[in-house]
Design an enzyme around this catalytic site. Structure first.
Site, mmCIF file in Angstrom:
data_model
loop_
_atom_site.group_PDB
_atom_site.id
_atom_site.type_symbol
_atom_site.label_atom_id
_atom_site.label_comp_id
_atom_site.label_asym_id
_atom_site.label_seq_id
_atom_site.Cartn_x
_atom_site.Cartn_y
_atom_site.Cartn_z
ATOM 1 N N ASP A 72 0.867 -1.182 0.083
ATOM 2 C CA ASP A 72 0.009 -0.046 -0.179
ATOM 3 C C ASP A 72 0.835 1.321 -0.132
ATOM 4 O OD1 ASP A 72 -2.202 -1.555 0.228
ATOM 5 O OD2 ASP A 72 -3.258 -0.813 1.665
ATOM 6 N N CYS A 121 1.037 -8.279 4.791
ATOM 7 C CA CYS A 121 0.725 -6.853 4.444
ATOM 8 C C CYS A 121 -0.698 -6.631 4.293
ATOM 9 C CB CYS A 121 1.374 -6.183 3.386
ATOM 10 S SG CYS A 121 3.097 -5.931 3.892
ATOM 11 N N ASP A 122 -1.313 -5.558 3.896
ATOM 12 C CA ASP A 122 -2.427 -4.814 4.531
ATOM 13 C C ASP A 122 -3.761 -5.875 4.018
ATOM 14 O OD1 ASP A 122 -0.794 -3.035 4.702
ATOM 15 O OD2 ASP A 122 -1.794 -1.411 4.455
ATOM 16 N N LYS A 123 -4.005 -6.020 2.752
ATOM 17 C CA LYS A 123 -5.125 -6.541 2.348
ATOM 18 C C LYS A 123 -4.953 -8.177 2.103
ATOM 19 C CE LYS A 123 -6.436 -2.393 2.141
ATOM 20 N NZ LYS A 123 -4.942 -2.141 2.392
ATOM 21 N N CYS A 183 5.581 -2.599 7.746
ATOM 22 C CA CYS A 183 6.021 -1.082 8.301
ATOM 23 C C CYS A 183 5.776 -1.133 9.930
ATOM 24 C CB CYS A 183 5.245 0.075 7.667
ATOM 25 S SG CYS A 183 5.486 -0.008 5.852
ATOM 26 N N GLU A 235 -7.058 4.837 0.187
ATOM 27 C CA GLU A 235 -6.533 5.196 1.404
ATOM 28 C C GLU A 235 -5.952 6.732 1.134
ATOM 29 O OE1 GLU A 235 -5.002 1.421 3.890
ATOM 30 O OE2 GLU A 235 -3.506 2.708 2.885
ATOM 31 N N SER A 237 -5.212 4.995 5.373
ATOM 32 C CA SER A 237 -4.130 4.278 5.915
ATOM 33 C C SER A 237 -3.972 4.044 7.674
ATOM 34 C CB SER A 237 -2.636 4.760 5.587
ATOM 35 O OG SER A 237 -1.567 4.159 6.228
#
Length: 550
Positions: free
Chosen positions: A78, A119-121, A192, A440, A466
């Site tokens: 992202d 990571c995110d998704k 992150c 985001e 985010s």
């Protein structure tokens, strides 16, 4: 076992021949077939270290008596996709991942899954697939990144790159300093460093009972993470033998426990999209009100980046999710986990190492949890804000709306110093349908903070934020503008009122005026008219129901 349908009987001689062609031995046919779903890629820092974890997972599976098969799914960073057209694809990728895992798992008759993600998704997409398939599954999140270092100061991605852009534009730091920060902020593999969406979802996954203890916070570069990968591989074979499908873990109780841990941590607002989407696949009803109800009763006991100063490495050293569970053991609803222990047993064995990082319940950072759900005439279906990352003075705020129909329009004015103290930036037509893909808004929010406006300007949107966003930023406004929601009717200069303690978001115009504007409104042309996003926009639900496709 599911795999018996491709490896037993005379009719399956062709399937066995093809399996032998992959290197499977005759003896291996007797073992459970375990899929290792890997999202390894050289493109995403959180995923570059996964080749080593794949090895340890495979070792665990074979030690436990299973036969392993690795297959891949895509991943998007992202941070790299942020601020340009790439971000349209981030949330829609979640559905592609779930669908891809479903296709491969059923077509190849796998008995269980190890879901290697970070990571995110990718993490919620994998959990959605596990719930949908309802076979034994364990999630291995690849772990947080170490903090960066520059002049003996710890660095993180958001504060020291995204927000530093605004500081550099303002003249607070030099281009040379900016170059040093971008070189040192991200020292290697891992998600992150703060409680952004990737690490929030890792914590939610462990609290949900779908990862082994310690997995959420064990650092990407640690031997401990390798051991957890091995143990996950070993344990999945036991889950297959005991026929413990994912829905036996992901119950109503498990989701309530996970939301409580999320609120205690002050995690990303993206969980309000992902947890309901996972629950939907598990057949669990989880309306938006659950988050607000649990948040009101859950003290916020950690202060991690971006709202605070602590890093994920600090949370790990302070006891990790086990310590958070220990704090709330009297509030948890007992439920099984993939470890073989119940969530209450894990809570009892958790240990708080540092009360500076994980505070007692009677001395929290905030009396309420991290997320609040707002309603009002701008957001009749609801809106979401990370209240734990907002100063007290900005929790009640009103000002004139500065209205933009895209993120690009807004960021142009922010960087040109056209936004002034007291303004409320409105970014619309960025919802699941209007974006499409519900981008985001880290670039504009970070720029506002970097330019010294984080304590004097608010931002509202039908898009999302985010996990790195902090300050008075309200997202997920529903109905979205593309559906004719009230956010589409705001005019430049209209006074907007935000009252987070009262859970209100209102436009100070009469109902009659809103009705007049609605009668004149018509939907604009879609921003993207071809490819996957065209199909996605036609089928995606609202943010208030998890932005699921179906």
């Amino acid at each position: 076992m599911n795999s018996e349908r491709i490896k037993q009987g005379l009719l399956r001689a062709p399937q066995r021949a093809l399996l032998f062609a992959t290197g499977v031995s005759k003896k291996s046919l007797d073992a459970p077939f375990i899929g290792v779903v890997s999202s390894f890629t050289d493109l995403v820092p959180g995923h570059t270290g996964m080749r080593e974890l794949e090895r340890f997972i495979e070792k665990g599976i074979h030690s436990g008596g299973g036969t392993s098969f690795i297959f891949g799914v895509p991943a998007i960073c992202d941070g790299i996709a942020m601020g340009h057209k790439g971000m349209h694809y981030s949330l829609p990728l979640r559905e592609l991942i779930a669908d891809s895992i479903e296709c491969v798992t059923i077509a190849h008759a796998l008995d269980g899954l190890i879901l290697l993600t970070n990571c995110d998704k990718i993490t919620p997409g994998m959990l959605m697939a596990a719930a949908r398939l309802d076979i034994p599954a364990i999630v291995v999140t690849a772990g947080p990144m170490l903090s960066g270092r520059h002049n003996m100061r710890r660095l993180s991605l958001v504060r020291d790159t995204f927000e530093a852009v605004g500081r550099c534009q303002r003249g607070d730091i030099s281009r040379e300093e900016m170059t040093a920060l971008e070189m040192e902020a991200c020292p290697g593999a891992g998600a992150c460093q703060g409680l952004y969406t990737a690490n929030t979802m890792a914590c939610v996954t462990e609290a949900l009972g779908m990862s082994l203890p310690g997995c959420a916070t064990a650092l990407a570069v640690s031997a401990r993470k390798r051991r957890i990968a091995f143990e996950s591989g070993y344990q999945i074979v036991q889950l297959v033998q005991d026929n413990i499908g994912a829905k036996k873990i992901m119950t109503q109780a498990a989701f309530e426990n996970a939301i409580r841990v999320d609120m205690a941590l002050g995690g990303s607002t993206n969980t309000v999209l992902h947890i309901p989407a996972i629950a939907h696949e598990a057949g669990v009803d989880l309306p938006l009100e659950y988050f607000d109800r649990i948040s009101r009763k859950t003290p916020h006991i950690t202060s991690l980046l971006p709202g605070g100063e602590a890093f994920m490495e600090d949370l790990d050293f302070a006891g990790g999710i086990g310590a958070i569970l220990n704090r709330f053991q009297d509030s948890l609803i007992d439920n099984p986990t993939v470890s073989g222990q119940s969530i209450k047993q894990l809570a009892e064995s958790g240990c708080v190492v540092s009360e500076d990082i994980i505070r007692p319940l009677d001395n929290p950072f905030h009396a309420e949890g991290g997320i609040a759900v707002l309603r009002g005439n701008i957001a009749p279906d609801g809106a979401v804000v990370k209240q734990s990352a907002i100063s007290e003075k900005m929790k009640r705020f009103s000002g004139p709306g500065r209205v933009y129909n895209s993120e690009e329009e807004a960021i142009k004015d922010i960087m040109a110093s056209q936004i002034k103290a007291g303004d409320i930036v409105v970014i619309r037509y960025e919802g699941p349908k209007g974006g499409p893909g519900m981008r985001e808004m880290l670039s504009p929010t970070a720029a506002l903070v970097g330019m010294g406006l984080g304590e004097s300007v608010a931002l509202i949107t039908d898009g999302r934020f985010s996990g790195g966003t902090h300050g008075p930023c309200i997202g997920h406004i529903g109905p979205e503008a593309m559906e004719g929601g009230p956010i589409a009717l705001i005019c430049e200069g209209d006074i907007i009122s935000i009252d987070i303690p009262a859970r209100r978001l209102d436009l100070n115009v009469t109902d009659q005026e809103l009705a007049r504007r609605k009668a004149l409104w018509s939907a604009p042309e879609p921003k993207i008219k071809s490819g996957y996003l065209r199909r996605y926009a036609k089928t995606v639900s609202s943010a208030t129901t998890g932005a699921v496709v179906g």
